[in-house]
Design a protein around this motif. Structure first.
Motif, PDB file in Angstrom:
ATOM      1  N   ARG B   8      92.690  32.983  57.723  1.00  0.00           N
ATOM      2  CA  ARG B   8      91.995  32.074  58.630  1.00  0.00           C
ATOM      3  C   ARG B   8      91.433  32.782  59.863  1.00  0.00           C
ATOM      4  N   GLY B   9      91.599  34.087  59.901  1.00  0.00           N
ATOM      5  CA  GLY B   9      91.086  34.890  61.009  1.00  0.00           C
ATOM      6  C   GLY B   9      89.875  35.707  60.580  1.00  0.00           C
ATOM      7  N   LEU B  12      87.914  34.681  57.350  1.00  0.00           N
ATOM      8  CA  LEU B  12      87.099  33.479  57.493  1.00  0.00           C
ATOM      9  C   LEU B  12      85.830  33.778  58.273  1.00  0.00           C
ATOM     10  N   CYS B  20      76.288  32.097  55.903  1.00  0.00           N
ATOM     11  CA  CYS B  20      75.080  31.708  56.651  1.00  0.00           C
ATOM     12  C   CYS B  20      73.948  32.692  56.378  1.00  0.00           C
ATOM     13  N   PHE B  98      89.632  21.168  60.303  1.00  0.00           N
ATOM     14  CA  PHE B  98      88.952  22.444  60.082  1.00  0.00           C
ATOM     15  C   PHE B  98      87.464  22.309  60.374  1.00  0.00           C
ATOM     16  N   SER B 101      86.667  21.803  64.034  1.00  0.00           N
ATOM     17  CA  SER B 101      86.611  22.981  64.895  1.00  0.00           C
ATOM     18  C   SER B 101      85.360  23.796  64.642  1.00  0.00           C
ATOM     19  N   LEU B 102      84.700  23.578  63.489  1.00  0.00           N
ATOM     20  CA  LEU B 102      83.435  24.270  63.239  1.00  0.00           C
ATOM     21  C   LEU B 102      82.258  23.521  63.860  1.00  0.00           C
ATOM     22  N   PHE B 103      82.290  22.202  63.753  1.00  0.00           N
ATOM     23  CA  PHE B 103      81.113  21.424  64.151  1.00  0.00           C
ATOM     24  C   PHE B 103      81.308  20.560  65.379  1.00  0.00           C
TER      25      PHE B 103
ATOM     26  N   PRO C 318      90.258  27.380  61.920  1.00  0.00           N
ATOM     27  CA  PRO C 318      90.054  28.828  61.964  1.00  0.00           C
ATOM     28  C   PRO C 318      90.753  29.410  63.182  1.00  0.00           C
ATOM     29  N   TRP C 320      90.156  32.883  64.680  1.00  0.00           N
ATOM     30  CA  TRP C 320      89.745  34.265  64.932  1.00  0.00           C
ATOM     31  C   TRP C 320      89.405  34.527  66.383  1.00  0.00           C
ATOM     32  N   VAL C 326      89.216  28.500  67.923  1.00  0.00           N
ATOM     33  CA  VAL C 326      87.790  28.736  67.701  1.00  0.00           C
ATOM     34  C   VAL C 326      87.017  27.503  68.128  1.00  0.00           C
ATOM     35  N   PRO C 328      83.500  25.191  68.529  1.00  0.00           N
ATOM     36  CA  PRO C 328      82.241  24.987  67.812  1.00  0.00           C
ATOM     37  C   PRO C 328      81.120  25.862  68.352  1.00  0.00           C
ATOM     38  N   VAL C 331      81.353  29.137  66.687  1.00  0.00           N
ATOM     39  CA  VAL C 331      80.895  29.026  65.314  1.00  0.00           C
ATOM     40  C   VAL C 331      79.381  28.965  65.272  1.00  0.00           C
ATOM     41  N   LEU C 334      77.914  32.333  65.833  1.00  0.00           N
ATOM     42  CA  LEU C 334      78.068  33.175  64.644  1.00  0.00           C
ATOM     43  C   LEU C 334      77.075  32.772  63.564  1.00  0.00           C
ATOM     44  N   ALA C 335      77.018  31.467  63.287  1.00  0.00           N
ATOM     45  CA  ALA C 335      76.131  30.976  62.234  1.00  0.00           C
ATOM     46  C   ALA C 335      74.685  31.271  62.575  1.00  0.00           C
TER      47      ALA C 335
END
Lengths: 441, 219, 371
Positions: B8-9, B12, B20, B98, B101-103, C318, C320, C326, C328, C331, C334-335
């Motif tokens: 996950r570090g 990922l 992307c 999950f 935390s990305l979006f 995540p 990292w 982490v 958004p 992210v 990065l993206a």
């Protein structure tokens, strides 16, 4: 190697007379170089679900997986991935895709020509929305460049490009056309300097169904429209389209286009022919390089408009139980869904529709040049049985269609199977049931 | 570094970057090829052209009446496991967190035990789909490494995810680590194989529908 | 609290404190049961202990916060734990002993010499090796040197607390003192890690007791922690498990879910990956443990827990970032960078392709291009 080799070697300019292997390599290279974004997108989108097989009557009749529509373009998918796709360098570097070989393409000739009517049914079923039929068209171009178009199609295309006729005839079509006029007592306006509507004829009708040619002339005469045939642009069919020779397709279409421009026509009328409609209505302008300065109409469209406008009146036709075959190029691929049925309705005909009709109709089996390919006949007959059964299942006495090549295919099947039905032309039926006096002279 | 922290570090991070970059590359890559302008006169108005395109995105989700007899079962199977996958991926709270935390957005999830049931059902359908691919002559002929590997990596993600939630197969941090690592592998594989159909499907249907509508043809 | 090696047995010491043999057996039975030892071991342990001279224990403290010692001595029932203290001869502990300076050091040296090969070396805190060991010295000697010397005569080494066991907080990124766990320094002795930040009192005493009475190291996991206490995760024994299974998660620290005692997964609980006895034995004589109090487990008995991502970031997120959490935004950056890189690369490659295409243009006659 290919049946066409001998002919090609003689026909090509010296600098293009390479070894068969070199020709194949050149054709595949050309394919990869010239593939456009849309075709590439289609090749990218295939997820190998195999559902297209379930739309194709060749697969349905034989249950032979090699007739899966997208499989027919497999070498081209391979070539695209290897040479033109975004990861092409990776594919080549890691040896993940091999170059398409001449042997492979020779094998594929059967799949791309003998067992494909270019009917477009597969394009309606693909869940990814891929126009598989369009890919087949692209593939045929490369096959042609590789010298792998079946000889019957190649020879007719070459002849038509050179002379305007797919084949030599005892008498030139021009003379035959005039003779039909005399025989059926109908006007044949030929080589007028100007006309609103430019006419052409299917050579299948000249050779096999002269009454259909007469019907076209008669209906137009009845309507009193300013019209003409032109000796230098007489034949509706386009064998360049079948053979996959794109520049030849263009040259053949150009005959009609130039004549139409010459006579300052507002409309180029496509007679009862399916692929002539596709070639002229939906492909000619791109080949010509600019929009056409006239409208392209199929005769059924044209007459339906006249009907709508009240200029055409039709009497009741006593046809009994009737069913109709929708020519693929006209209806499914051409978008002329309603015109034939409008005409039939006006004649009081209530159709007993085929199980698969309209845009979902099965191809007659002769489309895409398959009717011309001798060695494909056994497969064609096998595949046609499903369609003939469908027609029989309606219990119809009268069987109509609006494409001369479909008509020829069905009549050929009638002979082969001793089938109990003849195929009749919708246009001929219209010509027989014209009501009232014509409006113009 | 232990497996879970690695998965996950850094793993990922690399996986997302490759994803992307790869997706961008692939789409832009073929879209840069030649575009042909249609010079033939369209039969439909621009409005109809566009709207039919949108309609096709949905209408191609189910076969026309004439085709259902032959393809209905297969298509139903395919769509079913997709729905199951979407439910599990998008409605299981740890996944929502999950993605959150990305979006930066979250949404309510389903009870975890319900998700487990859906997962088991989805996995069963997924196995059925492989069986079909291997036994159906058309699919067997068409299938290549891409088809089998894409299936495998997706199945691995599902199986390890189930094992993690059920706490079977080993110490939790190992199973969870393997699960996240398999997601990393899936992300890295994504741009190179047929999984790209996730991005292609809607535009492809739309374009096909629009071009057919342009001719006034049925789609 | 330095004791000379006394003639008094443990039993005699106990009697002096007014603890009957029966009470002591009860205690030992309870401890044995906590350690999943067979029931007959309780009385056996008691007998063994009562009749033996108190074993020597040398307790060294290095880079630590003294929390482990506080845990050990912060016992709920002081009499019992205190007794345990009295069952061993704690010959050196710089926090608890009365002596200091040279007197303390010489007492240690004597104890190590008198009991060479037999004393139990208990260590808490990590061992820094940076700056030649200057970050932690006592009596002018570095922690590393002291440890190496003390280990020579030890029967076993018990590393109490995550710092001694795994490096703990000093070991966390960026580890400015080059801190190491005891096991990185001491290689050739039986070694037990009793991790936790701090470890549970009963876990420390139970482990010590078992070694002292049986002379054997208990079954250890891959991190050398006694399986009897570290064999299950907090999650395995957590009383909030039903809420986890139902998908009922508290979203903030004081929302309705939190007040209803729902699972703390979303709030970053590391229970599923943390091995310890908190969920069963609990703290303060069984009063509570962090989850019961409403805060997620921070995984303090695990190696590198400080660097494994934010305490408040759930396990499925995540991890990292520098702080472990982490965002958004990260992210997105990065993206965006990746997509841009991809686009640039492909534009370049397309440019090359176009040049090649223009080169190969003459080979077909006038064909309309692209479709």
């Amino acid at each position: 190697m290919s049946d066409a080799t001998g002919v090609l070697a003689a026909d090509l300019a010296p600098e293009q007379a390479k070894t068969p292997e070199a020709r194949v390599a050149g054709a595949m290279h050309g394919f990869a170089q010239e593939i456009g974004a849309l075709s590439a997108f289609r090749l990218e989108s295939c997820i190998h679900c195999g559902i297209c097989a379930d739309a194709c009557h060749f697969y349905i009749a034989t249950e032979d997986p090699q007739y899966t529509p997208v499989w027919k373009v497999e070498p081209f998918k391979q070539a695209y991935k290897r040479e033109a796709s975004p990861f092409a360098p990776l594919y080549r570097l890691l040896g993940l895709k091999r170059a398409v070989t001449a042997d492979q393409l020779v094998q594929w000739q059967h799949l791309l020509f003998d067992s494909c009517n270019m009917c477009g049914r597969c394009s309606l079923i693909c869940p990814m929305g891929i126009d598989v039929a369009a890919l087949i068209e692209q593939a045929r171009h490369a096959m042609f460049d590789a010298g792998l178009a079946p000889k019957e199609l190649y020879q007719k295309a070459a002849h038509q490009r050179a002379t305007g006729q797919p084949e030599a005839s005892t008498e030139p079509y021009r003379e035959q056309l005039l003779a039909i006029g005399t025989r059926f007592a109908v006007e044949i306006p030929l080589d007028k300097p100007e006309a609103e509507v430019m006419l052409c004829v299917p050579r299948t009708d000249i050779e096999h169904y002269p009454s259909a040619v007469a019907a076209l002339a008669r209906v137009m005469q009845h309507l009193g429209i300013s019209r003409t045939f032109r000796s230098d642009g007489l034949v509706a069919e386009n064998y360049g389209y079948y053979a996959g020779g794109k520049s030849w397709q263009r040259d053949i279409s150009l005959r009609l286009i130039e004549q139409a421009i010459l006579v300052k026509a507002k409309t180029l009328l496509v007679p009862e022919c399916g692929h002539a409609y596709t070639a002229l209505r939906w492909e000619a302008a791109d080949l010509y390089g600019k929009p056409l300065p006239f409208t392209v109409r199929h005769v059924t469209e044209f007459l339906a408009d006249e009907l709508q406008a009240g200029r055409l009146k039709l009497a009741q036709a006593a046809t009994g139980k009737t069913t109709f075959h929708d020519p693929c190029q006209l209806v499914r691929k051409g978008g002329v869904n309603d015109a034939p049925r409008a005409l039939m309705k006006a004649m009081g005909i209530e159709l007993d529709e085929l199980k698969n009709h309209g845009g979902f109709s099965f191809c007659c089996g002769g489309g895409g040049g398959v009717l011309d390919i001798e060695r494909a006949a056994p497969l064609r007959y096998r595949t046609m049985q499903n369609k003939l059964r469908e027609i029989d299942d309606t219990g119809a006495e009268t069987f109509l269609t609006s494409c001369s090549d479909c008509r020829r295919t069905f009549d050929d099947a009638q002979a082969h199977f001793s089938w109990n039905k003849s195929t009749h032309s919708l246009l001929e039926l219209v010509a027989k049931n014209l009501a009232g006096a014509g409006n113009r002279t | 570094m232990d497996l879970l922290s690695f998965a996950r570090g850094p793993a990922l991070k690399v996986a997302l970057a490759v994803f992307c970059l790869g997706v961008g590359w692939r789409i832009v890559g073929f879209w840069l090829l030649r575009h042909r302008r249609n010079l033939n006169k369209p039969r439909a108005s621009v409005l109809k052209f566009l709207s039919e395109g949108f309609v096709a995105v949905g209408s191609r989700s189910w076969p026309h009446r004439e085709f259902i007899g032959r393809t209905g079962a297969g298509e139903a199977l395919g769509y079913s496991y997709h729905l199951g996958l979407f439910a599990v991926v998008l409605l299981f709270t740890p996944h929502i967190l999950f993605l959150g935390s990305l979006f930066g957005i979250t949404w309510p999830g389903l009870p975890s035990s319900l998700i487990t049931m859906i997962s088991v059902l989805t996995l069963t359908l997924f196995l059925a789909v492989l069986f079909r691919r291997v036994t159906n002559p058309v699919m067997r002929m068409l299938s290549n490494f891409d088809d089998y590997f894409s299936w495998f990596i997706t199945a691995l993600v599902m199986v390890t995810g189930l094992a993690a939630t059920a706490h079977i197969g080993g110490p939790y941090q190992i199973i969870l680590g393997v699960h996240i690592l398999s997601v990393d592998v899936l992300l890295i594989w994504f741009p190179f194989g047929k999984l790209m159909h996730a991005f292609y499907i809607f535009p492809s249907r739309a374009i096909n529908g629009a071009l057919l509508a342009r001719k006034g043809a049925v789609s | 609290m330095t004791h000379a090696k006394s003639e008094l047995t443990v039993g005699e010491m106990l009697l002096r404190h007014g603890i009957s043999r029966r009470s002591f057996i009860k205690f030992c039975t309870a401890t044995a049961s906590a350690m999943a030892l067979p029931p007959w071991m309780g009385p056996a342990m008691a007998e063994q202990l009562r009749n033996s001279p108190r074993p020597s224990v040398v307790y060294l403290s290095f880079q630590e916060c003294t929390g482990c010692l506080e845990s050990l001595t912060r016992s709920f029932a002081p009499t019992i734990e205190d007794l345990i203290f009295n069952t061993i001869s704690l010959d050196y502990n710089d926090t608890l002993m009365a002596a200091s300076g040279e007197a303390a050091e010489s007492a240690r040296a004597k104890a190590m010499q008198d009991n060479f090969g037999k004393y139990v070396l208990v260590v808490d805190g990590s061992v820094p090796t940076g700056a030649g060991g200057a970050y932690c010295t006592a009596g002018g000697r570095s922690a590393e040197d002291t440890l190496r010397e003390a280990a020579k005569g030890a029967a076993a080494v018990v590393c109490v607390g995550t710092c001694a066991a795994f490096g703990g907080i000093p070991f966390a990124d960026p580890n400015p003192t080059s801190a190491w766990p005891v096991s990185a320094i001491v290689g050739d002795k039986p070694l037990i890690n009793v991790s936790g930040c701090p470890p549970m009192p009963e876990v420390i005493t139970g482990t010590l007791l078992q070694f002292v009475t049986t002379g054997r190291v208990p079954d250890l996991d891959e991190h050398r922690r006694p399986k009897v206490f570290f064999g299950n995760t907090i999650h395995d024994r957590c009383y909030r498990r039903p809420f986890y299974d139902q998908g009922k998660f508290a979203k903030t620290f004081d929302d309705e879910g939190a007040r209803n005692g729902w699972c703390l997964y979303e709030l970053g609980c590391k229970g599923p990956t943390t091995y310890n006895a908190c969920a069963t034995i609990k703290w303060n004589g069984g009063t509570s443990f962090p989850i019961q109090s409403g805060h997620g487990c921070i995984g303090c008995s695990e190696p590198g827990f400080w660097d494994k991502g934010s305490f408040y970031s759930p396990l499925s997120a995540p991890a990292w970032g520098k702080a472990g959490e982490v965002s958004p935004r990260q992210v997105g950056e990065l993206a965006g960078a990746a997509v841009a890189a991809g686009a640039v690369l492909v534009l370049a490659s397309a440019g090359v392709s176009r040049l090649r295409q223009r080169h190969g243009e003459q080979h077909t006659d006038n064909e309309p291009k692209g479709s």
